[in-house]
Design a protein around this motif. Structure first.
Motif, PDB file in Angstrom:
ATOM      1  N   ILE A  45       0.866  -1.181   0.000  1.00 18.17           N
ATOM      2  CA  ILE A  45       0.000   0.000   0.000  1.00 18.17           C
ATOM      3  C   ILE A  45       0.900   1.227   0.000  1.00 18.17           C
ATOM      4  O   ILE A  45       1.717   1.410   0.911  1.00 18.17           O
ATOM      5  CB  ILE A  45      -0.925   0.031   1.226  1.00 18.17           C
ATOM      6  CG1 ILE A  45      -1.857  -1.175   1.236  1.00 18.17           C
ATOM      7  CG2 ILE A  45      -1.739   1.336   1.248  1.00 18.17           C
ATOM      8  CD1 ILE A  45      -2.781  -1.235   2.446  1.00 18.17           C
TER       9      ILE A  45
ATOM     10  N   ARG B 206     -12.843  -0.359  -9.499  1.00 15.81           N
ATOM     11  CA  ARG B 206     -12.719  -1.509  -8.601  1.00 15.81           C
ATOM     12  C   ARG B 206     -14.099  -2.021  -8.265  1.00 15.81           C
ATOM     13  O   ARG B 206     -15.098  -1.304  -8.365  1.00 15.81           O
ATOM     14  CB  ARG B 206     -11.964  -1.129  -7.327  1.00 15.81           C
ATOM     15  CG  ARG B 206     -12.650  -0.103  -6.449  1.00 15.81           C
ATOM     16  CD  ARG B 206     -11.786   0.253  -5.249  1.00 15.81           C
ATOM     17  NE  ARG B 206     -12.356   1.323  -4.445  1.00 15.81           N
ATOM     18  CZ  ARG B 206     -13.197   1.117  -3.436  1.00 15.81           C
ATOM     19  NH1 ARG B 206     -13.544  -0.110  -3.122  1.00 15.81           N
ATOM     20  NH2 ARG B 206     -13.677   2.140  -2.745  1.00 15.81           N
TER      21      ARG B 206
ATOM     22  N   ARG C  63      -9.230  -4.296  -5.142  1.00 13.63           N
ATOM     23  CA  ARG C  63      -8.131  -3.406  -5.502  1.00 13.63           C
ATOM     24  C   ARG C  63      -8.485  -2.626  -6.765  1.00 13.63           C
ATOM     25  O   ARG C  63      -9.145  -3.131  -7.665  1.00 13.63           O
ATOM     26  CB  ARG C  63      -6.856  -4.222  -5.746  1.00 13.63           C
ATOM     27  CG  ARG C  63      -5.658  -3.395  -6.166  1.00 13.63           C
ATOM     28  CD  ARG C  63      -4.391  -4.247  -6.185  1.00 13.63           C
ATOM     29  NE  ARG C  63      -4.456  -5.320  -7.148  1.00 13.63           N
ATOM     30  CZ  ARG C  63      -4.101  -5.220  -8.427  1.00 13.63           C
ATOM     31  NH1 ARG C  63      -3.675  -4.069  -8.914  1.00 13.63           N
ATOM     32  NH2 ARG C  63      -4.167  -6.254  -9.236  1.00 13.63           N
TER      33      ARG C  63
ATOM     34  N   GLU D   9      -0.870  -2.554  -4.559  1.00  8.30           N
ATOM     35  CA  GLU D   9      -2.250  -2.990  -4.437  1.00  8.30           C
ATOM     36  C   GLU D   9      -3.201  -1.855  -4.078  1.00  8.30           C
ATOM     37  O   GLU D   9      -4.400  -1.940  -4.346  1.00  8.30           O
ATOM     38  CB  GLU D   9      -2.368  -4.091  -3.370  1.00  8.30           C
ATOM     39  CG  GLU D   9      -2.063  -5.491  -3.848  1.00  8.30           C
ATOM     40  CD  GLU D   9      -0.590  -5.720  -4.141  1.00  8.30           C
ATOM     41  OE1 GLU D   9      -0.282  -6.516  -5.050  1.00  8.30           O
ATOM     42  OE2 GLU D   9       0.264  -5.106  -3.467  1.00  8.30           O
ATOM     43  N   ASP D  10      -2.682  -0.790  -3.470  1.00  9.14           N
ATOM     44  CA  ASP D  10      -3.556   0.300  -3.038  1.00  9.14           C
ATOM     45  C   ASP D  10      -2.714   1.562  -2.879  1.00  9.14           C
ATOM     46  O   ASP D  10      -1.475   1.505  -2.865  1.00  9.14           O
ATOM     47  CB  ASP D  10      -4.238  -0.056  -1.713  1.00  9.14           C
ATOM     48  CG  ASP D  10      -5.549   0.693  -1.498  1.00  9.14           C
ATOM     49  OD1 ASP D  10      -5.824   1.654  -2.239  1.00  9.14           O
ATOM     50  OD2 ASP D  10      -6.297   0.317  -0.573  1.00  9.14           O
TER      51      ASP D  10
ATOM     52  N   ARG E 265      -8.198  -0.097   5.022  1.00  7.61           N
ATOM     53  CA  ARG E 265      -7.408  -0.556   3.873  1.00  7.61           C
ATOM     54  C   ARG E 265      -6.610  -1.809   4.227  1.00  7.61           C
ATOM     55  O   ARG E 265      -6.446  -2.710   3.407  1.00  7.61           O
ATOM     56  CB  ARG E 265      -6.462   0.549   3.418  1.00  7.61           C
ATOM     57  CG  ARG E 265      -7.117   1.865   3.004  1.00  7.61           C
ATOM     58  CD  ARG E 265      -7.878   1.777   1.701  1.00  7.61           C
ATOM     59  NE  ARG E 265      -8.380   3.082   1.322  1.00  7.61           N
ATOM     60  CZ  ARG E 265      -7.801   3.867   0.410  1.00  7.61           C
ATOM     61  NH1 ARG E 265      -6.708   3.485  -0.203  1.00  7.61           N
ATOM     62  NH2 ARG E 265      -8.339   5.053   0.127  1.00  7.61           N
TER      63      ARG E 265
END
Length: 227
Positions: free
Chosen positions: A77, A223, A170, A97-98, A112
């Protein structure tokens, strides 16, 4: 040694706050303030998740990201003050992923992390079924059910929905979606996505103007909602 989270952050106060907060939530945490230190920690700690700042003193975090992904299976992240859409897209395309923009609340960070943890757990084995609310997607049977009723999708609509489902909440960038469905020569044809997302929302959303399932990350991608 295996830890839950590696925090890669060069601001001492924020690093301490993150470590203290996450430890209080039951996570095992280690920290690094430089890129070279992060690579060393990954080899020793084998973290399940990495919080990565982009503004590191010895190199840009974006260039570090592929090396981290190559050395461990951690979800990454990005935690950065850079709020430009181009920065988010570059990080997600590079394998993050984020992306969480500073300043952020502890509640948002923990949310998250829960999504990342769930995504990691679901990755082994790869789930062929996805469910959120009244929406069910069976990738193996190529079946989509909404509120108990089968929904008929075109092949392209199903392919787009399947990619979003497999990403487990994601964000998938415009370029990633376009290349996966239409090929690398269509990476700029974002109008294709707008057309198919509009069609999917008409079929799957109670109110297409206020979608619950198919969510937009403005300027970045789309997403599928995760509970």
């Amino acid at each position: 040694m295996s830890v839950d989270i590696l925090v890669v952050e060069d601001e001492p106060g924020l690093s301490r706050m993150l470590a203290t907060t996450l430890s209080a939530q039951g996570y095992t945490v280690t920290t690094a303030m430089r890129a070279d230190e992060a690579l060393a920690r990954v080899a020793v700690d084998d973290p399940a998740l990495i919080l990565l700042d982009l503004g590191l003193p010895d190199r840009d975090g974006l260039s570090l990201l592929p090396q981290l992904k190559a050395r461990c299976q951690a979800q990454v992240i990005i935690v950065s003050a850079r709020a430009q859409e181009s920065e988010k897209i570059a990080a997600l395309d590079a394998g993050a992923e984020d992306y969480l923009t500073k300043p952020f609340s502890v509640a948002e960070l923990l949310a998250r992390l829960r999504v990342a943890k769930r995504r990691r757990q679901e990755a082994e084995p790869v789930s062929q079924r996805y469910r959120v609310g009244e929406l069910e997607i069976d990738l193996e049977q190529r079946l989509v059910v909404l509120a108990g009723e089968a929904v008929k999708l075109t092949p392209k609509e199903f392919q787009l929905l399947a990619i979003l489902a497999q990403s487990g909440g994601r964000v998938v960038t415009h370029a990633q979606l376009l290349q996966a469905i239409w090929g690398r020569h269509h990476s700029d044809d974002t109008h294709y996505l707008r057309i198919y997302l509009r069609q999917l929302r008409q079929k799957l959303e109670r109110d297409p103007g206020e979608p619950r399932y198919l969510l937009t990350e403005p300027g970045v991608g789309y997403r599928l909602a995760a509970e």
